[in-house]
Design a protein around this motif. Sequence first.
Motif, PDB file in Angstrom:
ATOM      1  N   LYS A   1      -2.057   3.467  -9.953  1.00 21.57           N
ATOM      2  CA  LYS A   1      -0.790   3.651 -10.664  1.00 21.57           C
ATOM      3  C   LYS A   1      -0.871   4.846 -11.608  1.00 21.57           C
ATOM      4  O   LYS A   1       0.082   5.620 -11.732  1.00 21.57           O
ATOM      5  N   ASP A   2      -2.029   5.016 -12.271  1.00 19.04           N
ATOM      6  CA  ASP A   2      -2.185   6.110 -13.223  1.00 19.04           C
ATOM      7  C   ASP A   2      -2.185   7.474 -12.544  1.00 19.04           C
ATOM      8  O   ASP A   2      -1.862   8.486 -13.181  1.00 19.04           O
ATOM      9  N   LEU A   3      -2.556   7.515 -11.269  1.00 15.53           N
ATOM     10  CA  LEU A   3      -2.479   8.777 -10.522  1.00 15.53           C
ATOM     11  C   LEU A   3      -1.044   9.292 -10.466  1.00 15.53           C
ATOM     12  O   LEU A   3      -0.802  10.500 -10.424  1.00 15.53           O
ATOM     13  N   ILE A   4      -0.084   8.365 -10.491  1.00 16.86           N
ATOM     14  CA  ILE A   4       1.335   8.726 -10.446  1.00 16.86           C
ATOM     15  C   ILE A   4       1.879   8.966 -11.851  1.00 16.86           C
ATOM     16  O   ILE A   4       2.544   9.972 -12.111  1.00 16.86           O
ATOM     17  N   ASN A   5       1.568   8.033 -12.769  1.00 17.45           N
ATOM     18  CA  ASN A   5       2.140   8.103 -14.113  1.00 17.45           C
ATOM     19  C   ASN A   5       1.396   9.055 -15.049  1.00 17.45           C
ATOM     20  O   ASN A   5       2.009   9.660 -15.927  1.00 17.45           O
TER      21      ASN A   5
ATOM     22  N   LYS B   1       8.171   4.618 -12.476  1.00 19.85           N
ATOM     23  CA  LYS B   1       7.961   5.178 -11.137  1.00 19.85           C
ATOM     24  C   LYS B   1       6.681   4.634 -10.503  1.00 19.85           C
ATOM     25  O   LYS B   1       6.690   4.136  -9.370  1.00 19.85           O
ATOM     26  N   GLY B   2       5.567   4.710 -11.250  1.00 18.69           N
ATOM     27  CA  GLY B   2       4.292   4.207 -10.726  1.00 18.69           C
ATOM     28  C   GLY B   2       4.310   2.706 -10.550  1.00 18.69           C
ATOM     29  O   GLY B   2       3.755   2.175  -9.579  1.00 18.69           O
ATOM     30  N   ASP B   3       4.959   1.971 -11.478  1.00 21.96           N
ATOM     31  CA  ASP B   3       5.038   0.509 -11.379  1.00 21.96           C
ATOM     32  C   ASP B   3       5.808   0.090 -10.134  1.00 21.96           C
ATOM     33  O   ASP B   3       5.447  -0.871  -9.450  1.00 21.96           O
ATOM     34  N   LEU B   4       6.874   0.819  -9.841  1.00 23.18           N
ATOM     35  CA  LEU B   4       7.703   0.515  -8.670  1.00 23.18           C
ATOM     36  C   LEU B   4       6.930   0.728  -7.382  1.00 23.18           C
ATOM     37  O   LEU B   4       6.952  -0.115  -6.469  1.00 23.18           O
ATOM     38  N   LEU B   5       6.195   1.833  -7.304  1.00 18.55           N
ATOM     39  CA  LEU B   5       5.439   2.158  -6.091  1.00 18.55           C
ATOM     40  C   LEU B   5       4.237   1.230  -5.892  1.00 18.55           C
ATOM     41  O   LEU B   5       3.855   0.950  -4.753  1.00 18.55           O
ATOM     42  N   GLN B   6       3.658   0.741  -7.004  1.00 15.14           N
ATOM     43  CA  GLN B   6       2.478  -0.125  -6.916  1.00 15.14           C
ATOM     44  C   GLN B   6       2.828  -1.611  -7.005  1.00 15.14           C
ATOM     45  O   GLN B   6       1.951  -2.449  -7.148  1.00 15.14           O
TER      46      GLN B   6
END
Length: 300
Positions: free
Chosen positions: A80-84, A197-202
């Motif tokens: 998730k952190d890779l995105i956020n 955004k990251g929460d939604l994808l993960q």
Amino acid sequence: MLNRRQKHILLKFFSMFSVVRGYNILVIVIAQYLTANYILAYNLPIRQVLLDINLFLLVLASAATIAGGYIINNFYDSEKDLINKPIKSKLDKLVSQNTKLSFYFVLNFLAVVFASYVAFNAVLFFACYIFAIWLYSHKLKKLPIVGNLVSAILTILPFFAIFMYYKNYETVIFVHATFLFLIISMRELTKDLENIKGDLLQDYHTIPVVYGEKASKIMLAFLAVLTLVPTYLLLFKYQIGYMNLYFYASIFLLIVFVAMLWYSKDKLHYLILHNILKIILLTGVLSILLIDVSVILNRI
């Protein structure tokens, strides 16, 4: 001039410092000592509090547990952190996951060892605290509302350890704790909006993901209004000295926060809101020194 190996070691150090969020731990350590000195043990000489070995060990146990908590949280949130947080993630990845986990177990072991020198109850407290952090990182943080509440509680628990040590049950302490809990809850929800955004994808079922941004903003505004209750009590029902300036400033910042909240639409806006809450929390720590300057001077 540093050679290649020294630069590599230095980068590893900064990477690990980033993972455990050393700056946050330093603030918590300072906050624990200020809380002990000027709120929980205000009737004792400052020197006696500062040189209390049991307090020192409780603070060390708290710091080790929190650092371990950041590591396990980083471990579960790596994708998730890779995105956020792409830049921070690159720095964090300089240390392998195996190394991070090794540090995690060592830190938790040290926390229990430090607590064992104080009392068996302290060992039980930190053992439960360590388990609660793991459970939150592994499961609970993905749940709406529950994740936010647990996160806020876990943030306050290091102060609870000091509170139980001094056994000071004055009502004003619970009012301070309520204000702190509400601000931390607002920060957690703002972070969810920032990282949507990251929460939604993960597949993290946070409040913004499940109920939407508008509902999250309404909840944040409601929490901001709730902070007025402990603020009013602290300003007009208790003697807090010049710390009243901090609470007046907090009211102003929360008004700015709510006003900006309704116009916030992207990550940058929510980051600004998050930083406003960080300022309230950080200045709150330092403003403890303003509770009663005359009493502080007499205790030195």
